[in-house]
Design an enzyme around this catalytic site. Structure first.
Site, short mmCIF file in Angstrom:
data_model
loop_
_atom_site.label_atom_id
_atom_site.label_comp_id
_atom_site.label_asym_id
_atom_site.label_seq_id
_atom_site.Cartn_x
_atom_site.Cartn_y
_atom_site.Cartn_z
N TYR A 163 0.82 -1.21 0.00
CA TYR A 163 0.00 0.00 0.00
C TYR A 163 0.86 1.26 0.00
O TYR A 163 0.56 2.24 -0.68
CB TYR A 163 -0.97 0.00 1.19
N GLU A 196 -6.27 3.57 10.58
CA GLU A 196 -6.41 4.79 9.79
C GLU A 196 -5.46 4.72 8.60
O GLU A 196 -4.29 4.41 8.77
CB GLU A 196 -6.10 6.01 10.65
N LYS A 233 -9.99 3.65 27.59
CA LYS A 233 -11.24 4.04 26.90
C LYS A 233 -11.54 3.24 25.64
O LYS A 233 -12.66 3.25 25.16
CB LYS A 233 -11.22 5.54 26.60
N GLN A 256 -13.08 -2.70 22.29
CA GLN A 256 -13.82 -2.04 21.22
C GLN A 256 -14.12 -3.04 20.10
O GLN A 256 -13.35 -3.95 19.84
CB GLN A 256 -13.03 -0.86 20.66
#
Length: 190
Positions: free
Chosen positions: A117, A140, A178, A182
């Protein structure tokens, strides 16, 4: 005190078979039913993660959107589920890994972009996976070119490097980070 060292394939396999990577591909895969793929799976000193088919494409469709990690406007992204994605010129996307990771408390992981990539102008943000963290990895990718760029789901997208050392005093899991556990593509949280 044990020095931190990079893990070879055999040690990554041991940890993966104990639940660190799910699903786990025991070898580097380069071909599939439909031909060549961007490689994924276990390599000599790392593991190449795959992108799932869930994408968030950054857009300025609402005009004057300011990218602010403390007050993120979710309208800055368009959600797309597809086997491939086009990244607009000079823009970026968020994706998630196919693999669910459970990082041991004495292991630190760094995600690096794949050269396939990078050679076409798609750059992955370098991301750490801290000791004790678990979840799908939110990734990202930036298109640094003035042209649209394509990425593929269920193929390799980043390489993980694993470093094993002593357990830190406080792990990511201990401090209930946090982004712990996920799932899906996760936006910035405070």
């Amino acid at each position: 005190m044990r020095p931190m060292s990079i893990l070879p394939d055999w040690r990554i396999r041991e940890l993966a078979q104990s639940g660190m990577i799910d699903p786990f591909e025991d070898r580097l895969v380069r071909t599939a039913e439909n031909g060549h793929v961007i490689s994924y799976g276990l390599s000599s000193f790392g593991y190449d993660l795959r992108c799932a088919d869930e994408w968030k494409v950054f857009t300025n469709a609402h005009g004057n959107t300011i990218v602010d990690p403390k007050a993120f406007d979710e309208r800055a992204f368009i959600d797309i589920q597809a086997p491939e994605i086009i990244i607009p010129p000079n823009s970026f996307i968020l994706a998630r890994s196919v693999e669910y990771m459970r990082i041991p408390e004495n292991v630190m992981v760094v995600a690096l972009g794949k050269s396939t990539y990078a050679r076409v102008g798609i750059v992955a943000n370098v991301t750490p996976l801290e000791p004790g963290w678990e979840g799908h990895v939110t990734l990202e990718f930036s298109n640094t070119t003035p042209l649209p760029a394509k990425m593929y789901a269920f193929e390799g997208c980043v390489q993980l490097l694993f470093f094993e050392g002593e357990r830190p005093e406080v792990t990511y899991g201990d401090r209930q980070g946090k982004y712990q556990k996920q799932t899906g593509v996760t936006l910035p949280r405070l």
